[in-house]
Design an enzyme around this catalytic site. Structure first.
Site, PDB file in Angstrom:
ATOM      1  N   TYR A   1      19.535  30.565  27.979  1.00  0.00           N
ATOM      2  CA  TYR A   1      18.744  29.509  28.416  1.00  0.00           C
ATOM      3  C   TYR A   1      17.292  30.204  28.949  1.00  0.00           C
ATOM      4  O   TYR A   1      17.297  30.737  30.210  1.00  0.00           O
ATOM      5  CB  TYR A   1      19.398  28.662  29.606  1.00  0.00           C
ATOM      6  CG  TYR A   1      20.620  27.901  29.221  1.00  0.00           C
ATOM      7  CD1 TYR A   1      20.269  26.732  28.268  1.00  0.00           C
ATOM      8  CD2 TYR A   1      21.709  28.004  29.556  1.00  0.00           C
ATOM      9  CE1 TYR A   1      21.179  25.840  28.178  1.00  0.00           C
ATOM     10  CE2 TYR A   1      22.977  27.348  29.199  1.00  0.00           C
ATOM     11  CZ  TYR A   1      22.483  26.147  28.374  1.00  0.00           C
ATOM     12  OH  TYR A   1      23.812  25.221  28.008  1.00  0.00           O
TER      13      TYR A   1
ATOM     14  N   ASP B   1      17.826  22.447  23.340  1.00  0.00           N
ATOM     15  CA  ASP B   1      18.156  21.136  23.424  1.00  0.00           C
ATOM     16  C   ASP B   1      18.715  20.797  24.788  1.00  0.00           C
ATOM     17  O   ASP B   1      19.261  19.647  25.017  1.00  0.00           O
ATOM     18  CB  ASP B   1      19.329  20.556  22.475  1.00  0.00           C
ATOM     19  CG  ASP B   1      20.741  21.431  22.873  1.00  0.00           C
ATOM     20  OD1 ASP B   1      20.478  22.139  23.369  1.00  0.00           O
ATOM     21  OD2 ASP B   1      21.686  20.942  22.011  1.00  0.00           O
TER      22      ASP B   1
ATOM     23  N   HIS C   1      24.888  19.987  21.454  1.00  0.00           N
ATOM     24  CA  HIS C   1      25.499  20.366  22.826  1.00  0.00           C
ATOM     25  C   HIS C   1      26.745  19.791  23.088  1.00  0.00           C
ATOM     26  O   HIS C   1      27.041  19.398  24.176  1.00  0.00           O
ATOM     27  CB  HIS C   1      24.507  20.043  23.547  1.00  0.00           C
ATOM     28  CG  HIS C   1      24.268  21.073  24.769  1.00  0.00           C
ATOM     29  ND1 HIS C   1      23.110  22.154  24.839  1.00  0.00           N
ATOM     30  CD2 HIS C   1      25.045  21.221  26.060  1.00  0.00           C
ATOM     31  CE1 HIS C   1      23.438  22.844  25.827  1.00  0.00           C
ATOM     32  NE2 HIS C   1      24.443  22.474  26.662  1.00  0.00           N
TER      33      HIS C   1
END
Length: 466
Positions: free
Chosen positions: A231, A259, A348
């Site tokens: 991330y 995303d 996700h």
């Protein structure tokens, strides 16, 4: 170091003076409240109290060293926890109503986790975004694709070995990066790594893992291949150092998650959390509960990347294989090919944008609009995979690797043995499916073995049933 009583600590239970106990050590976290990645509210729930169990369920062992200064260590306290009380692992085992021997499918693990885990922990793992349409569609979309078996094909041995991003594995499905492993088992991701090693499977480790990257590597075997997920944090220098550390530790591939610029609105998780906090006096922050973050928080992410800057940034740190996780249309899959990275088709787990397409829909789009991507890239998919048959469908349509997240988190309720059994179940189902399809190896799989025409009409039918 000063010795404090529990009553001493209880005097510091507000925003103006907030002390917490972790492993019998008292910390003054008053100045940290505003900068805590998960917000101040969760810390204030434990202000003046012992936060050891709640802290350990989420955070890696080096968190305090990273984020708190030595002077914030106030002292030690004795008697803050009852050493005779059951440990989390023992409590988990006592609550399980299902024995591992009774588990015969991946969905059985979810039922076991629901009965064994605290409601808030299970809610975090199971929740989808908003009305959970993407979550349910992820599962059902694979079912609407039908097989076209070929018969009178000699089957002597089924081979499930494969390569993903240039490294060899015994099976083409892998343990997805998914946060919250310590909510399912206090040993967290280390147990997943051990199980993956036993079966020659890939563990793609979550950036928000509850164990440190070093602990996870140490839990594995010599020569085991691990990948790392990223991330990109709002302070990119932190993420850059994390990537460099992962490379130094021997991680062999990376996935940049794109995303999750912000967390999806995960209402089931939110509702369970709100119900548990009803006894807390309502304040201005609680009036904004509709905007609250998930139970397990992560730091803010960098939101200024475009294709050029994202790939340039990561390529400036490593030349190892890179997947872009969160691809949801054929146009972006084609851009992955153009930029020399691999497309990871994912919404996700239905936790971000409700109404997003499932991975199989994007696979079908790609076969129609940009088939060259399958020749130039390793296409990876996840979302809604529950059966070995689902894995086979994905591979037949062109995927090289298939990820499962929740399945292995649920299996973690049974420890390493649970994760190992989940792998065996999926591999057995794959072997049965391939045999009945008339194929002996993954190289024999191709799109002619799967009929996806039903997907065109399936979504309206699925919505009508909800």
């Amino acid at each position: 170091m000063a010795m404090l009583s529990l009553s001493d600590v209880e005097q510091h239970a507000s925003k103006k003076s907030c002390w917490v106990i972790i492993d019998n050590v008292v910390y003054d976290v008053t100045d940290f409240l505003a900068s805590h990645p998960g917000g101040s509210g969760i810390i204030l729930r434990y202000a003046g109290k012992d936060a050891t169990e709640a802290f350990a369920q989420i955070h890696p062992s080096d968190t305090i060293e990273k984020y708190l200064k030595p002077e914030q260590r106030v002292g030690s306290v004795l008697g803050s926890s009852d050493s005779t009380s059951p440990k989390p692992a023992a409590q988990l085992e006592a609550k399980r109503k299902v024995k591992l021997s009774g588990i015969i499918s991946i969905s059985d693990f979810e039922k076991a986790a629901r009965s064994a885990l605290p409601s808030r922990a299970f809610a975090f793992l199971v929740t989808g975004a908003e009305d959970q349409l993407a979550l349910s569609w992820n599962r059902m979309s694979w079912k609407y694709a039908r097989f076209r078996p070929r018969v009178l094909k000699p089957i002597e041995h089924v081979d499930t070995s494969c390569t993903i991003l240039g490294n060899k594995f015994s099976i083409p499905f892998f343990i997805c990066p998914a946060g919250g492993a310590k909510l399912a088992n206090p040993a967290g991701e280390t147990l997943m790594t051990r199980a993956a090693a036993k079966h020659g499977a890939l563990h793609w480790v979550c950036n928000g893992a509850g164990c440190t990257p070093r602990e996870i590597v140490a839990a594995g075997t010599t020569g085991q291949t691990l990948y790392w997920q990223i991330y990109p944090k709002s302070d990119l220098s932190i993420s850059e150092q994390e990537v460099r550390n992962a490379v130094a530790l021997g991680y062999k591939g990376f996935a940049l998650t794109v995303d999750a610029i912000c967390a999806g609105k995960r209402e089931y998780d939110m509702r369970v959390a709100i119900e548990e906090e009803q006894e807390v006096e309502e304040d201005d922050d609680q009036l904004e509960n509709h905007e609250r973050e998930p139970t397990v928080k992560r730091p803010p992410v960098w939101t200024k990347f475009d294709w050029v800057s994202a790939v340039r940034w990561l390529r400036g740190i490593t030349d190892l294989p890179i997947a872009i996780k969160g691809i949801q249309c054929w146009e972006d899959a084609e851009l992955c090919m153009q930029f020399g990275v691999h497309p990871w088709l994912s919404n996700h787990g239905g936790r971000q944008l409700d109404g997003a397409p499932s991975a199989i829909e994007t696979l079908v789009e790609m076969r129609k609009n940009c088939p060259k991507v399958f020749e130039k890239c390793d296409v990876i998919v996840d979302g809604g995979i529950e059966r070995g048959a689902d894995v086979v469908k994905a591979l037949a349509l062109g995927a090289k690797g298939v990820g499962l997240g929740r399945a292995f988190l649920y299996a973690l309720v049974f420890g390493e043995a649970g994760v190992s059994k989940a792998i065996r179940i999926l591999q057995h189902e794959m072997e049965v499916t391939m045999s009945l399809l008339g194929v002996q190896s993954l190289s024999d799989l191709n799109p002619s073995l799967v009929d996806t025409s039903g997907l065109l009409y399936a979504a309206p039918l699925h919505l009508a049933k909800l």
